[in-house]
Design an enzyme around this catalytic site. Sequence first.
Site: not given
Ligand code: UD1
Ligand code: UDP
Length: 366
Positions: A206
């Site tokens: 992601h």
């Molecule tokens: C964010 C964090 C990243 C973290 C990740 C955990 C920032 C800059 N990034 O990235 O560091 O590793 O969360 O998963 O803060 N979306 C949905 N539903 C949701 C959330 C997001 O559909 O509940 C989709 C939307 O299209 C959105 C895109 O995902 O535009 C990105 O979401 P965003 O929260 O901006 O960043 P993440 O990639 O989730």
């Molecule tokens: N995780 C989860 N369900 C999923 C994928 C990940 O519960 O389908 C959990 C995973 O165990 C970990 C956390 O989400 O604790 C990691 O989140 P993510 O990879 O979104 O973010 P990051 O750690 O890179 O910020």
Amino acid sequence: MKFSIILGTRPEIIKLSPIIRVLKKINMDWHIIHTNQHYSENMDKIFFEELNLPKPKYNLNIGSGSHGEQTGKMLIGIEKVLLKEKPDVVIVQGDTNTVLAGALTASKLKIDVAHVEAGLRSFDRNMPEEINRVLTDHISSYLFAPTEIAKNNLLREGIEENKIFVVGNTIVDATLQNLKIAEKNENVRTFFNSVVDNNYFLLTLHRAENVDDKERLKNIIDGILETARIYNKEIIFPIHPRTKKRLKEFNLFDKLKNNKKIKIIDPVGYLEFLILEKNADLILTDSGGVQEEACILKIPCITLRDNTERPETVKVGANILVGDNKEKLIKSVEIMLNKKKNWKNPFGDGKSGEKIVKILINKLEK
Ligand code: UD1
Ligand code: UDP
């Protein structure tokens, strides 16, 4: 003594849950402010339910947006709440936009910030998370570093040693506490049996730098397909909404979905995910938390990035970085599958939550 916990995304909910459990147990005055950066049910609500967390006292409903828009809205919303609640300390965890917004708002209101998972550095300022980490660390009063490596990163940047506490990472607490629960849960077992037929590799993807870049995403997908073919493994892929959106946009989704060896599923709850990790032959990921959990659970990991802010996992032999390089990926799978799983977890003893709360109470009492 009042604590405001600010969170917004899946990993923050998971990694703050051990601290919340402790605060709950000792009956402190605390509440959750949720920015709702993550809002889809399987990125948000499911974790509150599975981890048995109380509903946030405040939900700011910020949702998705560009960095400036999202962070700006958070600053406005969080300020209103903090002015009303007047907490003694604000707790944030990690490196998301929610974390930066929470820390920045609090520090301007002269409220102490406690940063959980302080001092992580990828040394790659192209990552939005790296900017968030550096800025948050420099405006925090209490820096909870998971390891000595993280502490040294902070010292090198001139942060005073008396603000830094090496306490391990709360992900160890979360993993150990919830694995036990997951292993006994009938629904989790049913889920697992419905998804898994054979031995498998688990994949998550992601990071913006991977999935927002068409060329890079294509290279990674090609590598994954080739890995599945060569090693004759099923690859289970709980897909992050950002990645699903990009794969469709770049016309790569169908190629992946139509391949029999790739099992794309919606994001799953924490209990389900822990069981998928624990039973995988290998984990392929670009997630921060998943690199840590793989290391803790003794499952070999390959990280689809050029760098990591978790170098401890590589140092102990639990993880290899391959970037988007297909050849490197395929070679590394062989290496990791043959690896003795005798490394030591470098992220602490699973008591980080207790340590953090104890230190904060001590400091605030003075
Ligand atoms: C964010 C964090 C990243 C973290 C990740 C955990 C920032 C800059 N990034 O990235 O560091 O590793 O969360 O998963 O803060 N979306 C949905 N539903 C949701 C959330 C997001 O559909 O509940 C989709 C939307 O299209 C959105 C895109 O995902 O535009 C990105 O979401 P965003 O929260 O901006 O960043 P993440 O990639 O989730
Ligand atoms: N995780 C989860 N369900 C999923 C994928 C990940 O519960 O389908 C959990 C995973 O165990 C970990 C956390 O989400 O604790 C990691 O989140 P993510 O990879 O979104 O973010 P990051 O750690 O890179 O910020």
